[in-house]
Design a protein around this motif. Structure first.
Motif, PDB file in Angstrom:
ATOM      1  N   PHE A 183      47.023  61.086  91.849  1.00 54.20           N
ATOM      2  CA  PHE A 183      47.894  59.986  92.262  1.00 54.20           C
ATOM      3  C   PHE A 183      47.133  59.096  93.241  1.00 54.20           C
ATOM      4  CE2 PHE A 183      50.824  62.905  90.491  1.00 54.20           C
ATOM      5  CZ  PHE A 183      51.940  62.188  90.131  1.00 54.20           C
TER       6      PHE A 183
ATOM      7  N   PRO C 142      56.123  59.483  87.090  1.00 56.33           N
ATOM      8  CA  PRO C 142      55.291  58.426  86.517  1.00 56.33           C
ATOM      9  C   PRO C 142      55.860  57.788  85.253  1.00 56.33           C
ATOM     10  CG  PRO C 142      53.928  60.213  87.266  1.00 56.33           C
ATOM     11  CD  PRO C 142      55.343  60.666  87.465  1.00 56.33           C
ATOM     12  N   SER C 143      56.399  58.573  84.313  1.00 58.35           N
ATOM     13  CA  SER C 143      56.823  57.916  83.075  1.00 58.35           C
ATOM     14  C   SER C 143      58.033  57.022  83.330  1.00 58.35           C
ATOM     15  CB  SER C 143      57.093  58.925  81.962  1.00 58.35           C
ATOM     16  OG  SER C 143      58.025  59.871  82.364  1.00 58.35           O
ATOM     17  N   VAL C 145      58.756  55.520  86.209  1.00 56.38           N
ATOM     18  CA  VAL C 145      58.308  54.346  86.959  1.00 56.38           C
ATOM     19  C   VAL C 145      57.597  53.370  86.025  1.00 56.38           C
ATOM     20  CG1 VAL C 145      56.777  53.550  88.783  1.00 56.38           C
ATOM     21  CG2 VAL C 145      58.198  55.541  89.155  1.00 56.38           C
ATOM     22  N   PHE C 146      56.879  53.914  85.057  1.00 51.13           N
ATOM     23  CA  PHE C 146      56.242  53.043  84.069  1.00 51.13           C
ATOM     24  C   PHE C 146      57.283  52.156  83.390  1.00 51.13           C
ATOM     25  CE2 PHE C 146      55.350  52.573  79.467  1.00 51.13           C
ATOM     26  CZ  PHE C 146      54.348  51.627  79.556  1.00 51.13           C
ATOM     27  N   TYR C 447      50.347  48.504  88.373  1.00 53.61           N
ATOM     28  CA  TYR C 447      51.386  49.486  88.686  1.00 53.61           C
ATOM     29  C   TYR C 447      51.851  50.167  87.388  1.00 53.61           C
ATOM     30  CZ  TYR C 447      55.939  50.820  90.792  1.00 53.61           C
ATOM     31  OH  TYR C 447      57.034  51.471  91.249  1.00 53.61           O
ATOM     32  N   GLU C 450      48.792  52.305  86.024  1.00 54.57           N
ATOM     33  CA  GLU C 450      48.585  53.542  86.760  1.00 54.57           C
ATOM     34  C   GLU C 450      49.610  54.602  86.348  1.00 54.57           C
ATOM     35  OE1 GLU C 450      48.957  52.907  90.958  1.00 54.57           O
ATOM     36  OE2 GLU C 450      49.298  55.035  91.339  1.00 54.57           O
ATOM     37  N   ASN C 451      50.870  54.197  86.292  1.00 57.01           N
ATOM     38  CA  ASN C 451      51.902  55.173  85.983  1.00 57.01           C
ATOM     39  C   ASN C 451      51.859  55.625  84.532  1.00 57.01           C
ATOM     40  OD1 ASN C 451      53.604  55.779  88.419  1.00 57.01           O
ATOM     41  ND2 ASN C 451      53.437  53.561  88.542  1.00 57.01           N
TER      42      ASN C 451
END
Lengths: 317, 153, 504
Positions: A183, C142-143, C145-146, C447, C450-451
């Motif tokens: 991260f 992450p997924s 937020v993506f 952003y 990254e996610n």
């Protein structure tokens, strides 16, 4: 032309500084360059430590912290490495990060660019798992990792940092394989572990001490148990020789006059014995482990070798 | 720029489109040396910019073909250029000579050159701005500004 | 916990703590209103200075600045079309046309009332719901937020302006700028050309000042006239209590935008600009008269300003409970907390209740103070300040731009970078390339990337992880609705119209 002026100025500064060193050091404010923005862990370490160094330097010493954030501290440390070695410019130094950066990218400094004063903080790594995984002991975790290589996802703050090296050490010792999920910083990684999005995380003990109730903390990578989480056993107790952590110290450019170096190192040594200092540092999540002078230098080269070894077998970029 | 006979290839939009294509293509070289996963998003954006610029170029040339007047960038190119040049030299002199000196010169200079000619007004504005910045940033919060690379070792 | 909340109240009302808050709000309005200076910069300059202050004094200053700046940014956005802070970009859409119609004063009053309402709503969310809302944050891995980022990027299609080709070029440019720096996963350098200063990427403040402040400054200098006076009658200043009744019709927008702002605030990383853009779009979609939007619709100002203040306090929910700041400003404030030994986490509320809950009260009072201080005092004096002769105003803004950008990291490199973006921005502005897609692209491009890559790593290369849970699926559905909703609606209505004409 500019070059010439600069060289002359530098030369005269060096002559002056040699003279200054003979007089009572310090005669003017000392600047400490911090490679991170104000309020970061390294900045807080510097701001908490420096009043004590002022006190033990005596002579009305005054120390000013200057933030030069950027590039994971590299901008600041480069500036410190290339400043005049007169004792009036010091810098913070992070291990293993600063050494790892000389390996994984072009850097304008090396392990030989510094006069090593003191490593102040050693924040050991911890391994945590998400409550939702049910992997609440190291044994269960390793069993899971062995049973299905790569099935355990590991959140950490970045590649090429102390967390990453801790995992490599763990993998080598236990012959296991994990999937790394790097991260941007440890707080988002910790949140992902808490939310169950990754199964396991590697952090520093100060980063999880306040989250003990929300995470399973399986072990701490230090010779003895940490004050921050006294209930958590060390890995040694659990039969794995895993010692690793993130370190923060203070350096000066190389070629510091001997008497100035001694004065500064002495001040750090005295501070380490001051209970007020330990208390102030603990309150800001900075576990103190003072290593000064040549020992600090040896520590740096040891961590350089570690990073180099990891880079050669498993380059991270 | 003459009104009716500006050459087709010198229309501002056409020039911008061509420039974008060239720059995007140039950035593709460093993209090629990245790992595929790192190169994916920037590569897609560069190619996207280049392709869209081709469309822009075609549509602008069509407009030119049908005799439509190009929108002009500015009525006073000299002033625009001069303003930009002054701003850049202000930044450079801050960097090399020092912030306070440069600012004390730049405020009245820019205002004077661009048509504000009242001397007391200029002096007052300069003193207020420079003084306020010094009091708030330097004196109040120990925030230092560049002191000039020329004078430093 | 609510008892702790009440216990903290007297501390906040202590004279020093309260004065700090008042000073903070005023300073924030000033900083926000000065083109070139931003809240991020003001607080990062302030943080080292607060080391020697009492915690509540320091936090009061910061809370005040944050609230004040989020409104202050609207002042130049309305009067000069220069957003004072990144979050005020959406305020220019309708605020500036209003000022040109002679309703600038009303626009600012709508802005200040909406800002205060957003701020108050957000402060209540922080005070009463912080622990449960932090559980919401935990749902977003992450997924998820993506998909939030994709949802935000989808709203770019409403910002493309008259020429979609130019709009898309702008968006591509923004996304491209966002990837400059160290790759978020592997750390490989992308387009940094060995400049350490570029490794952390391009700060939104640098891009914003370059794109949005430099072109108007050059305009100020280009036309050698006296200012087209921002006089009182042009501003149309009326006492605020008389204009207030005209605002009550925005109540739906106030509620909707507050919820948007709070929601975006608790998600890490997105921030005020995204909240303002999204709530502007949603408010326009819900409006009966979408055609007036962009031409001086006061409700547009209300939507944007409510949302960008509604994410201030809520951005601190994940910051205080989990250590992950919801906005760039909250990230800097987190540093201010750490300096006082306040480490985020669930324990924080138990260990330092007076300070944490006091801080929350300060957000509430800061939002209320906005009406008093921003409504009359600041707004009017700033409108007068913008009355300066154009060349003088231009030269002062140039100085402010330089110190605003320099002070973020204390380096000239950023200033040169800003000038580069300024040159690009000038050309884009003159050729009518829309600028908002650039801002949104910069915020959301890397952003999203990254996610997405984190999610794929977690799924070990399996793409289905992106659709693996309900939260993701809801977000996908929302995105599809936003993109295709309008055209479906249009077709549906068109058909009905046809049928009706056929009947006749």
């Amino acid at each position: 032309m500019i070059k010439l002026i600069q060289t002359t100025a530098l030369a005269s500064a060096m002559i002056l500084s040699a003279g200054a060193a003979l007089a009572e050091y310090p005669e003017k404010p000392i600047e400490v360059i911090v490679g991170y923005s104000a309020g970061g862990g390294t900045d807080v370490m510097a701001r908490t430590t420096m009043p004590f160094i002022e006190k033990y330097l005596g002579n009305g010493a005054s120390i000013v912290v200057k933030n030069m954030p950027g590039a994971s501290g590299q901008i600041g440390v480069t500036k410190a490495a290339t400043s005049a070695p007169d004792g009036y410019t010091l810098g913070t130094f992070n291990l293993p990060g600063m050494m790892a950066r000389t390996i994984d990218r072009k850097a304008d400094y090396s392990a030989d660019s510094f006069t090593y004063l003191a490593n102040v903080v050693n924040d050991p790594n911890v391994i945590v798992t998400s409550k939702s995984t049910g992997l609440d002991t190291l044994e269960k975790l390793l069993a899971k990792a062995k049973e299905e290589p790569g099935a355990v996802t590991v959140g950490m703050s970045s590649l090429g940092g102390d967390d990453h090296f801790a995992l490599i050490k763990l993998q080598n010792q236990t012959k296991t394989e994990f999937t790394i999920v790097p991260f941007k910083g440890s707080a988002p990684a910790r949140t992902a572990v808490m939310g169950g999005h990754v199964m396991m995380g590697i952090f520093n003990v100060s980063e999880v001490a306040k989250f003990e109730g929300e995470l399973n903390i399986l072990g701490v990578a230090q010779a003895e148990r940490s004050e921050f989480a006294p209930d958590v056993p060390t890995f040694k107790e659990q039969g794995i020789d895993l010692i690793n952590g993130s370190m923060r110290g203070v350096i000066a450019p190389k070629g510091l006059p001997k008497d100035v170096e001694e004065k500064l190192i002495n001040a750090f040594k005295q501070a380490a014995k001051d209970p007020e200092f330990i208390k102030a540092m603990n309150a800001t999540a900075n576990p103190v482990e003072m290593v000064t002078g040549d020992d600090f230098k040896a520590l740096t080269s040891e961590l350089y070798d570690l990073a180099k070894g990891v880079w050669e077998t498993t380059p991270w970029k | 720029m003459s009104k009716s006979h500006s050459p087709r290839l010198l229309r501002p939009e056409t020039l911008t489109a061509l420039g974008t294509i060239v720059v995007a293509a140039a950035f593709l070289f460093p993209t090629a040396s990245l790992k595929p996963i790192s190169a994916l998003l920037p590569g897609a954006m560069l190619i996207g910019m280049a392709l869209l610029s081709v469309l822009l170029l075609i549509s602008d040339q069509r407009k030119a073909g049908s005799g439509e007047e190009a929108q002009s960038m500015t009525s006073a190119p000299k002033r625009v250029f001069g303003a930009f040049l002054l701003i850049v030299s202000y930044a450079l002199s801050t960097d090399f000579i020092g912030f306070y000196v440069s600012t004390a010169v730049a405020i009245p200079l820019v205002a004077y050159v661009f048509g504000y000619r009242s001397l007391p007004g200029l002096a007052l504005a300069t003193v207020i701005v420079v003084g306020a910045i010094y009091l708030i940033f330097d004196f109040g919060m120990a925030q230092t500004f560049p002191s000039g690379r020329l004078w430093q070792s | 916990m609510y008892a702790d909340l009440l216990d903290a109240l007297p501390h906040v009302l202590g004279i020093y703590n309260f004065v700090a808050l008042v000073i903070g709000v005023i300073a924030g309005i000033v900083v926000g209103a000065m083109p070139g200076l931003s809240a991020t910069m003001a607080i990062s300059v302030l943080v080292p200075f607060t080391f020697g202050l009492e915690p509540l004094v320091a936090l009061g200053l910061m809370a005040g600045i944050y609230n004040g700046a989020m409104y202050g940014g609207a002042i130049p956005a309305v009067l000069l079309r220069i957003p004072g802070t990144p979050a005020a970009v959406a305020t220019t859409f309708d605020g500036y046309p209003m000022a040109q119609k002679g309703e600038g004063g009303f626009a600012l009053q709508v802005a200040v009332v909406s800002s205060a309402i957003g701020g108050i709503a957000s402060a209540f969310a922080l005070m009463l719901l912080a622990p449960p809302l932090s559980k919401v944050t935990l749902l977003f891995g992450p997924s998820e937020v993506f998909w939030v980022a994709v949802f935000g990027l989808a709203s770019i299609i409403f910002l493309l302006g008259g020429n979609p080709i130019k709009g898309l070029i702008s968006a591509c440019f923004g996304v491209f700028v966002s990837v400059v720096g160290a790759d978020p996963i592997s750390g490989a350098d992308r387009y940094t050309f060995d400049q350490l200063e570029l490794l952390d990427g391009v700060s939104i403040v640098i891009l914003l000042v370059g794109l949005y402040a430099l072109p108007p400054v050059i305009d100020l200098l280009e036309v050698p006239l006296k200012t087209d006076q921002v006089t009182d009658n042009k501003l149309g200043t009326e006492p605020i209590w008389r204009t207030l009744p005209r605002m009550f019709r925005f109540w739906k927008t106030w509620i909707r935008s507050s919820l948007f702002g709070i929601w975006i605030g608790i998600l890490p990383g997105a921030g005020g600009s995204m909240a303002a853009f999204m709530s502007y779009n949603e408010a326009r979609r819900a409006s009966q008269t979408p055609d007036t939007w962009g031409n001086g619709e006061p409700e547009g100002v209300a939507a944007s300003e409510t949302a960008n203040n509604a994410d201030t306090a809520s951005a601190l929910i994940p910051a205080l409970t989990l250590g992950i700041p919801g906005t760039a400003v909250a990230a800097v404030m987190l540093g201010g907390l750490l300096i006082h030994g306040l480490q985020p986490g669930p324990m924080l509320f138990r260990e330092s209740p007076t300070i944490v809950f006091g801080f929350m009260w300060q957000f509430l009072f800061g939002a209320i103070l906005l009406i008093l201080l921003g409504g009359s005092l600041a707004t009017n004096s700033f409108a007068k300040l913008l009355n300066l002769p154009r060349p003088l105003l231009g030269s002062v803004i140039i100085v402010l731009m330089l110190i605003g950008v320099y002070s973020i990291n204390g380096r000239m490199f950023d200033v040169y970078l800003m000038l580069g973006f300024g040159a690009i921005g000038y050309v884009m502005d003159k050729l009518k390339f829309p600028l908002p897609p650039v801002v949104l692209g910069l915020i959301l491009g890397s952003y999203a990337e990254e996610n997405l890559r984190l999610a794929l790593r977690i799924g070990r290369g399996d793409w289905t992880i992106l659709f693996a849970n309900t939260t993701s699926l809801v977000l996908v559905a929302l995105t599809v609705a936003v993109i295709f909703g309008p055209s479906v609606k249009r077709r549906f209505f068109a058909k009905r119209d046809d049928e009706e004409t056929a009947k006749k």
